[in-house]
Motif scaffolding. Structure first.
Motif, mmCIF file in Angstrom:
data_model
loop_
_atom_site.group_PDB
_atom_site.id
_atom_site.type_symbol
_atom_site.label_atom_id
_atom_site.label_comp_id
_atom_site.label_asym_id
_atom_site.label_seq_id
_atom_site.Cartn_x
_atom_site.Cartn_y
_atom_site.Cartn_z
ATOM 1 N N ASP A 38 0.797 -1.225 0.000
ATOM 2 C CA ASP A 38 0.000 0.000 0.000
ATOM 3 C C ASP A 38 0.832 1.279 0.000
ATOM 4 N N GLY A 39 2.139 1.166 -0.001
ATOM 5 C CA GLY A 39 2.969 2.360 0.025
ATOM 6 C C GLY A 39 4.240 2.179 -0.773
ATOM 7 N N LEU A 40 4.903 3.282 -1.052
ATOM 8 C CA LEU A 40 6.113 3.254 -1.863
ATOM 9 C C LEU A 40 7.239 2.486 -1.172
ATOM 10 N N VAL A 41 7.397 2.681 0.121
ATOM 11 C CA VAL A 41 8.437 1.960 0.856
ATOM 12 C C VAL A 41 8.156 0.461 0.823
ATOM 13 N N ASN A 42 6.897 0.087 1.074
ATOM 14 C CA ASN A 42 6.524 -1.339 1.036
ATOM 15 C C ASN A 42 6.705 -1.927 -0.362
ATOM 16 N N PHE A 43 6.463 -1.118 -1.377
ATOM 17 C CA PHE A 43 6.672 -1.560 -2.755
ATOM 18 C C PHE A 43 8.151 -1.884 -2.985
ATOM 19 N N LYS A 44 9.023 -0.984 -2.571
ATOM 20 C CA LYS A 44 10.466 -1.198 -2.751
ATOM 21 C C LYS A 44 10.958 -2.410 -1.967
ATOM 22 N N VAL A 45 10.447 -2.597 -0.775
ATOM 23 C CA VAL A 45 10.809 -3.760 0.038
ATOM 24 C C VAL A 45 10.335 -5.037 -0.649
ATOM 25 N N ALA A 46 9.110 -5.011 -1.153
ATOM 26 C CA ALA A 46 8.554 -6.195 -1.827
ATOM 27 C C ALA A 46 9.406 -6.602 -3.026
ATOM 28 N N LEU A 47 9.945 -5.627 -3.752
ATOM 29 C CA LEU A 47 10.756 -5.933 -4.932
ATOM 30 C C LEU A 47 12.061 -6.633 -4.585
ATOM 31 N N LYS A 48 12.500 -6.500 -3.342
ATOM 32 C CA LYS A 48 13.741 -7.166 -2.940
ATOM 33 C C LYS A 48 13.541 -8.661 -2.756
ATOM 34 N N GLU A 49 12.328 -9.079 -2.455
ATOM 35 C CA GLU A 49 12.081 -10.494 -2.189
ATOM 36 C C GLU A 49 11.058 -11.124 -3.128
ATOM 37 N N PHE A 50 10.462 -10.330 -3.990
ATOM 38 C CA PHE A 50 9.383 -10.815 -4.850
ATOM 39 C C PHE A 50 9.488 -10.117 -6.196
ATOM 40 N N ILE A 51 9.908 -10.837 -7.225
ATOM 41 C CA ILE A 51 10.006 -10.247 -8.560
ATOM 42 C C ILE A 51 8.730 -10.610 -9.321
ATOM 43 N N PRO A 52 7.874 -9.618 -9.544
ATOM 44 C CA PRO A 52 6.578 -9.915 -10.161
ATOM 45 C C PRO A 52 6.664 -10.092 -11.678
ATOM 46 N N ASP A 53 5.724 -10.868 -12.194
ATOM 47 C CA ASP A 53 5.532 -10.969 -13.641
ATOM 48 C C ASP A 53 4.597 -9.860 -14.107
ATOM 49 N N VAL A 54 3.664 -9.501 -13.215
ATOM 50 C CA VAL A 54 2.650 -8.480 -13.523
ATOM 51 C C VAL A 54 2.522 -7.561 -12.321
ATOM 52 N N VAL A 55 2.480 -6.248 -12.596
ATOM 53 C CA VAL A 55 2.206 -5.254 -11.564
ATOM 54 C C VAL A 55 0.884 -4.588 -11.910
ATOM 55 N N LEU A 56 -0.010 -4.564 -10.928
ATOM 56 C CA LEU A 56 -1.285 -3.861 -11.055
ATOM 57 C C LEU A 56 -1.243 -2.725 -10.045
ATOM 58 N N SER A 57 -1.292 -1.501 -10.529
ATOM 59 C CA SER A 57 -1.114 -0.360 -9.632
ATOM 60 C C SER A 57 -2.224 0.660 -9.796
ATOM 61 N N ASP A 58 -2.683 1.161 -8.673
ATOM 62 C CA ASP A 58 -3.557 2.325 -8.683
ATOM 63 C C ASP A 58 -2.700 3.500 -9.149
ATOM 64 N N TYR A 59 -3.325 4.570 -9.632
ATOM 65 C CA TYR A 59 -2.540 5.730 -10.043
ATOM 66 C C TYR A 59 -2.368 6.705 -8.889
ATOM 67 N N LYS A 60 -3.472 7.047 -8.251
ATOM 68 C CA LYS A 60 -3.417 8.037 -7.173
ATOM 69 C C LYS A 60 -3.294 7.299 -5.845
ATOM 70 N N LEU A 61 -2.125 7.442 -5.239
ATOM 71 C CA LEU A 61 -1.818 6.768 -3.984
ATOM 72 C C LEU A 61 -1.376 7.807 -2.961
ATOM 73 N N VAL A 62 -1.479 7.484 -1.697
ATOM 74 C CA VAL A 62 -1.131 8.431 -0.643
ATOM 75 C C VAL A 62 0.379 8.694 -0.660
ATOM 76 N N GLY A 63 0.751 9.943 -0.929
ATOM 77 C CA GLY A 63 2.150 10.349 -0.878
ATOM 78 C C GLY A 63 2.955 10.104 -2.144
ATOM 79 N N PHE A 64 2.386 9.463 -3.145
ATOM 80 C CA PHE A 64 3.077 9.202 -4.417
ATOM 81 C C PHE A 64 2.026 8.840 -5.460
ATOM 82 N N ASN A 65 2.483 8.603 -6.691
ATOM 83 C CA ASN A 65 1.514 8.201 -7.716
ATOM 84 C C ASN A 65 2.037 6.998 -8.507
ATOM 85 N N GLY A 66 1.188 6.486 -9.355
ATOM 86 C CA GLY A 66 1.516 5.294 -10.124
ATOM 87 C C GLY A 66 2.688 5.467 -11.067
ATOM 88 N N LEU A 67 2.935 6.678 -11.542
ATOM 89 C CA LEU A 67 4.095 6.887 -12.415
ATOM 90 C C LEU A 67 5.392 6.689 -11.646
#
Length: 187
Positions: A38-67
């Motif tokens: 649900d957040g940018l920090v959690n996203f970066k942490v997830a990428l260290k242990e989980f390499i996705p084949d598909v990312v589904l992202s909302d655009y407008k997120l709290v404190g950052f955006n989908g871009l």
């Protein structure tokens, strides 16, 4: 139904939307492994242990955006399928920008119960493109390896006459030109 097992990373800050998206994903992918952040920090942490084949992202997120998420993903894993699933891309210019920036597609949440059937062709098409791309890369790698091997063996040949020496030199020059041309073609 997509039969190959896929790793799906969902970036969504509304738990109800995340649950609905997960349910739709399980309808179209036979064996998904799903992570939700649900957040940018959690996203970066997830990428260290989980390499996705598909990312589904909302655009407008709290404190950052989908871009922001898209740019990080394209930098780390440029061939990952990235799809916006959002309620905020009513702006056609913004939607076009996401595609130009590298997204595989975008879908609006306005009827989330139909998300699966709208998502499936986008994922299937992107998977096919990735497969073709990977096959091309493997073919190019095999060609490079074959040329390297030929150059190695040409260097090992014991030359007895000046004619043989000249012919080997010509072959090595030709292989060098082919190698150089392939490098330029791949840029």
């Amino acid at each position: 139904m997509i039969n190959e097992p896929l790793r799906i990373l969902i970036i969504e800050d509304l738990p109800t939307d995340a649950a609905l998206i997960q349910r739709q994903v399980t309808k179209i992918i036979e064996h998904p492994e799903i992570r939700v952040v649900d957040g940018l920090v959690n996203f970066k942490v997830a990428l260290k242990e989980f390499i996705p084949d598909v990312v589904l992202s909302d655009y407008k997120l709290v404190g950052f955006n989908g871009l922001d998420v898209l740019h990080i993903m394209k930098e780390r894993e440029p061939n990952t399928i990235f799809i916006f699933v959002t309620g905020t891309l009513n702006d056609e210019e913004l939607a076009a920008r996401t595609i130009l920036e590298g997204a595989s597609g975008y879908l609006l949440k306005n009827n989330i119960n139909e998300l699966g059937e709208r998502l499936e062709p986008i994922i299937a098409n992107a998977l096919q493109k990735n497969k073709v791309h990977q096959e091309k890369l493997q073919e190019e790698r095999a060609k490079r390896d074959a040329m390297e091997e030929m150059l190695f063996y040409l260097n090992q040949i014991e030359v007895k006459t000046s004619g043989e020496k000249e012919r080997i030199k010509e072959l090595m020059t030709l292989l060098g030109k082919i190698k150089k041309q392939e490098k330029e073609d791949n840029r």
